[in-house]
Design a protein around this motif. Structure first.
Motif, mmCIF file in Angstrom:
data_model
loop_
_atom_site.group_PDB
_atom_site.id
_atom_site.type_symbol
_atom_site.label_atom_id
_atom_site.label_comp_id
_atom_site.label_asym_id
_atom_site.label_seq_id
_atom_site.Cartn_x
_atom_site.Cartn_y
_atom_site.Cartn_z
ATOM 1 N N GLY A 1 -23.461 3.875 -29.409
ATOM 2 C CA GLY A 1 -24.633 4.641 -29.856
ATOM 3 C C GLY A 1 -24.650 6.043 -29.290
ATOM 4 N N VAL A 2 -24.387 6.194 -27.995
ATOM 5 C CA VAL A 2 -24.424 7.546 -27.405
ATOM 6 C C VAL A 2 -23.123 8.318 -27.627
ATOM 7 N N LEU A 3 -22.075 7.623 -28.047
ATOM 8 C CA LEU A 3 -20.798 8.323 -28.266
ATOM 9 C C LEU A 3 -20.399 8.312 -29.746
ATOM 10 N N GLY A 4 -21.377 8.197 -30.622
ATOM 11 C CA GLY A 4 -21.128 8.330 -32.060
ATOM 12 C C GLY A 4 -20.056 7.384 -32.578
ATOM 13 N N ASP B 1 -27.402 14.892 -13.813
ATOM 14 C CA ASP B 1 -26.738 14.494 -15.066
ATOM 15 C C ASP B 1 -27.666 14.894 -16.220
ATOM 16 N N CYS B 2 -27.236 15.886 -17.007
ATOM 17 C CA CYS B 2 -28.107 16.443 -18.063
ATOM 18 C C CYS B 2 -27.797 15.809 -19.414
ATOM 19 N N GLY B 3 -28.838 15.340 -20.093
ATOM 20 C CA GLY B 3 -28.639 14.614 -21.352
ATOM 21 C C GLY B 3 -27.935 13.310 -21.037
ATOM 22 N N ALA B 4 -28.506 12.601 -20.060
ATOM 23 C CA ALA B 4 -27.814 11.482 -19.399
ATOM 24 C C ALA B 4 -27.628 10.257 -20.280
ATOM 25 N N GLY B 5 -28.338 10.197 -21.407
ATOM 26 C CA GLY B 5 -28.175 9.030 -22.289
ATOM 27 C C GLY B 5 -28.504 7.742 -21.561
ATOM 28 N N VAL C 1 -31.636 13.743 -16.345
ATOM 29 C CA VAL C 1 -32.573 14.293 -17.328
ATOM 30 C C VAL C 1 -32.175 13.763 -18.687
ATOM 31 N N GLU C 2 -33.125 13.187 -19.390
ATOM 32 C CA GLU C 2 -32.850 12.640 -20.730
ATOM 33 C C GLU C 2 -34.187 12.617 -21.474
ATOM 34 N N GLN C 3 -34.171 13.123 -22.705
ATOM 35 C CA GLN C 3 -35.473 13.224 -23.387
ATOM 36 C C GLN C 3 -35.908 11.926 -24.080
ATOM 37 N N ASP C 4 -34.952 11.047 -24.362
ATOM 38 C CA ASP C 4 -35.279 9.849 -25.135
ATOM 39 C C ASP C 4 -35.722 8.705 -24.211
ATOM 40 N N GLU C 5 -36.904 8.175 -24.496
ATOM 41 C CA GLU C 5 -37.507 7.163 -23.620
ATOM 42 C C GLU C 5 -36.647 5.891 -23.527
ATOM 43 N N LYS C 6 -36.160 5.460 -24.716
ATOM 44 C CA LYS C 6 -35.370 4.223 -24.749
ATOM 45 C C LYS C 6 -34.073 4.380 -23.929
ATOM 46 N N PHE C 7 -33.420 5.527 -24.114
ATOM 47 C CA PHE C 7 -32.175 5.774 -23.386
ATOM 48 C C PHE C 7 -32.422 5.832 -21.877
ATOM 49 N N ILE C 8 -33.475 6.536 -21.482
ATOM 50 C CA ILE C 8 -33.670 6.720 -20.033
ATOM 51 C C ILE C 8 -34.054 5.393 -19.375
ATOM 52 N N GLY D 1 -36.880 17.265 -22.523
ATOM 53 C CA GLY D 1 -35.774 17.995 -23.153
ATOM 54 C C GLY D 1 -35.256 19.084 -22.222
ATOM 55 N N LEU D 2 -33.956 19.366 -22.314
ATOM 56 C CA LEU D 2 -33.373 20.397 -21.437
ATOM 57 C C LEU D 2 -33.994 21.761 -21.687
ATOM 58 N N GLN D 3 -34.464 21.992 -22.932
ATOM 59 C CA GLN D 3 -35.066 23.286 -23.269
ATOM 60 C C GLN D 3 -36.364 23.523 -22.492
ATOM 61 N N ASP D 4 -36.965 22.428 -21.987
ATOM 62 C CA ASP D 4 -38.227 22.545 -21.237
ATOM 63 C C ASP D 4 -38.043 22.220 -19.754
ATOM 64 N N CYS E 1 -23.257 18.651 -17.482
ATOM 65 C CA CYS E 1 -23.819 18.628 -18.848
ATOM 66 C C CYS E 1 -22.722 18.164 -19.792
ATOM 67 N N GLN E 2 -22.882 17.014 -20.371
ATOM 68 C CA GLN E 2 -21.819 16.492 -21.249
ATOM 69 C C GLN E 2 -22.383 16.039 -22.582
ATOM 70 N N TRP E 3 -21.767 16.540 -23.632
ATOM 71 C CA TRP E 3 -22.093 16.136 -25.000
ATOM 72 C C TRP E 3 -23.600 16.180 -25.268
ATOM 73 N N HIS F 1 -27.209 20.295 -28.828
ATOM 74 C CA HIS F 1 -28.565 20.032 -29.336
ATOM 75 C C HIS F 1 -29.525 21.182 -29.019
ATOM 76 N N LEU F 2 -29.058 22.162 -28.221
ATOM 77 C CA LEU F 2 -29.911 23.314 -27.896
ATOM 78 C C LEU F 2 -29.464 24.518 -28.708
ATOM 79 N N ASN F 3 -30.425 25.335 -29.148
ATOM 80 C CA ASN F 3 -30.012 26.582 -29.793
ATOM 81 C C ASN F 3 -29.508 27.552 -28.715
HETATM 82 C C1 LIG Z 1 -23.860 12.127 -27.275
HETATM 83 S S1 LIG Z 1 -25.091 11.571 -26.176
HETATM 84 C C2 LIG Z 1 -24.265 11.833 -24.614
HETATM 85 C C3 LIG Z 1 -24.905 11.120 -23.461
HETATM 86 C C4 LIG Z 1 -24.210 11.323 -22.113
HETATM 87 N N1 LIG Z 1 -24.170 12.713 -21.735
HETATM 88 C C5 LIG Z 1 -22.821 10.747 -22.137
HETATM 89 O O1 LIG Z 1 -21.853 11.534 -22.154
HETATM 90 O O2 LIG Z 1 -22.698 9.526 -22.145
HETATM 91 C C6 LIG Z 1 -26.291 12.903 -26.238
HETATM 92 C C7 LIG Z 1 -27.506 12.653 -25.371
HETATM 93 O O3 LIG Z 1 -28.266 13.843 -25.288
HETATM 94 C C8 LIG Z 1 -29.632 13.526 -25.426
HETATM 95 N N2 LIG Z 1 -30.331 14.737 -25.888
HETATM 96 C C9 LIG Z 1 -30.318 15.279 -27.119
HETATM 97 N N3 LIG Z 1 -31.029 16.413 -27.146
HETATM 98 C C10 LIG Z 1 -31.511 16.591 -25.884
HETATM 99 C C11 LIG Z 1 -32.313 17.589 -25.272
HETATM 100 N N4 LIG Z 1 -32.778 18.618 -25.970
HETATM 101 N N5 LIG Z 1 -32.610 17.454 -23.972
HETATM 102 C C12 LIG Z 1 -32.140 16.398 -23.250
HETATM 103 N N6 LIG Z 1 -31.370 15.420 -23.772
HETATM 104 C C13 LIG Z 1 -31.058 15.520 -25.074
HETATM 105 C C14 LIG Z 1 -29.647 12.385 -26.413
HETATM 106 O O4 LIG Z 1 -30.859 11.661 -26.361
HETATM 107 C C15 LIG Z 1 -28.437 11.592 -25.938
HETATM 108 O O5 LIG Z 1 -28.786 10.715 -24.908
#
Ligand SMILES: C[S@@+](CC[C@H](N)C(=O)[O-])C[C@H]1O[C@@H](n2cnc3c(N)ncnc32)[C@H](O)[C@@H]1O
Length: 199
Positions: A3-6, A40-44, A63-70, A91-94, A106-108, A112-114
């Motif tokens: 799910g987190v790695l497409g 760990d940013c966007g920690a999934g 840091v992770e914005q999605d409740e289920k993931f965190i 969200g990292l933007q905030d 910060c990985q993958w 998601h940020l502009n």
């Molecule tokens: C492809 S997954 C990668 C997760 C983790 N970094 C890894 O490598 O296993 C992308 C993650 O970024 C989170 N995400 C997306 N947009 C975000 C944002 N604006 N701020 C924080 N997390 C975000 C998603 O919820 C998801 O958990």
């Protein structure tokens, strides 16, 4: 993991191995970061925290914005794990870091940020670096010189040149760069950048 790695959950071992080699090279720099606290940013679901950062650092914040993931991340790393620091659901933007970090990973997620939010985020991260602290970015890089848009994933894949421009805008200097090896041929090349404040 898929799910987190497409759908590419099976590449996680190769990915973590490449990240370990990169982190080892950072910790072998002349003035290396300490190993007290990482972010760990966007920690999934905590994949990077658990398999990469926790074996190296005393504590890891996520840091992770999605409740289920965190919530899953908390379970995966173990809620009572002494290495688990603070979990930020935002969200990292905030996100405004409240502590000083040795390594900010910060990985993958940055696709998601502009560009404007990304530059501002990196500026806030650089203000939150401990002495000799390093920001690591591990992201897909577009092969052509144009941004590629993924409407399904609401993300972009940036070309190398744009990443460089963004680092410059954020006053960051690349001290190490490497390309992940061993990934399937059909996916984007994945680059790892180690960044420090450009003094
Ligand atoms: C492809 S997954 C990668 C997760 C983790 N970094 C890894 O490598 O296993 C992308 C993650 O970024 C989170 N995400 C997306 N947009 C975000 C944002 N604006 N701020 C924080 N997390 C975000 C998603 O919820 C998801 O958990």
């Amino acid at each position: 993991m898929d799910g987190v790695l497409g759908g590419y959950g099976h590449i996680t071992a190769v990915d973590i191995d490449g990240s370990k080699q990169f982190l080892n090279s950072i910790l072998s720099l002349d003035n290396p970061p300490s190993t007290n606290l990482a972010l760990d940013c966007g920690a999934g679901i905590g994949r990077v925290s658990k398999n990469l950062l926790m074996p190296y650092f005393q504590k890891v914040d996520l840091v992770e914005q999605d409740e289920k993931f965190i919530n899953t991340a908390k379970k995966n790393v173990g809620a009572n794990n002494a290495k688990l620091g603070t979990l930020y659901q935002i969200g990292l933007q905030d996100f405004k870091p409240q502590k000083e970090y040795d390594v900010i990973w910060c990985q993958w997620v940055l696709g998601h940020l502009n560009d404007y939010d990304l530059i501002a985020f990196l500026e806030r991260c650089s203000e939150a670096l401990a002495e000799n602290g390093v920001i690591v970015i591990k992201e897909n890089i577009a092969s052509l010189e144009v941004i590629e848009y993924d409407d399904d994933d609401s993300s972009v894949t940036r070309p190398y040149k744009l990443m460089q421009q963004i680092f410059e805008e954020a006053n960051l200097r690349v001290v190490k760069v490497d390309v992940q090896t061993g990934f399937p041929k059909e996916i984007y090349p994945v680059h790892m950048f180690a960044l420090v404040i450009n003094t």
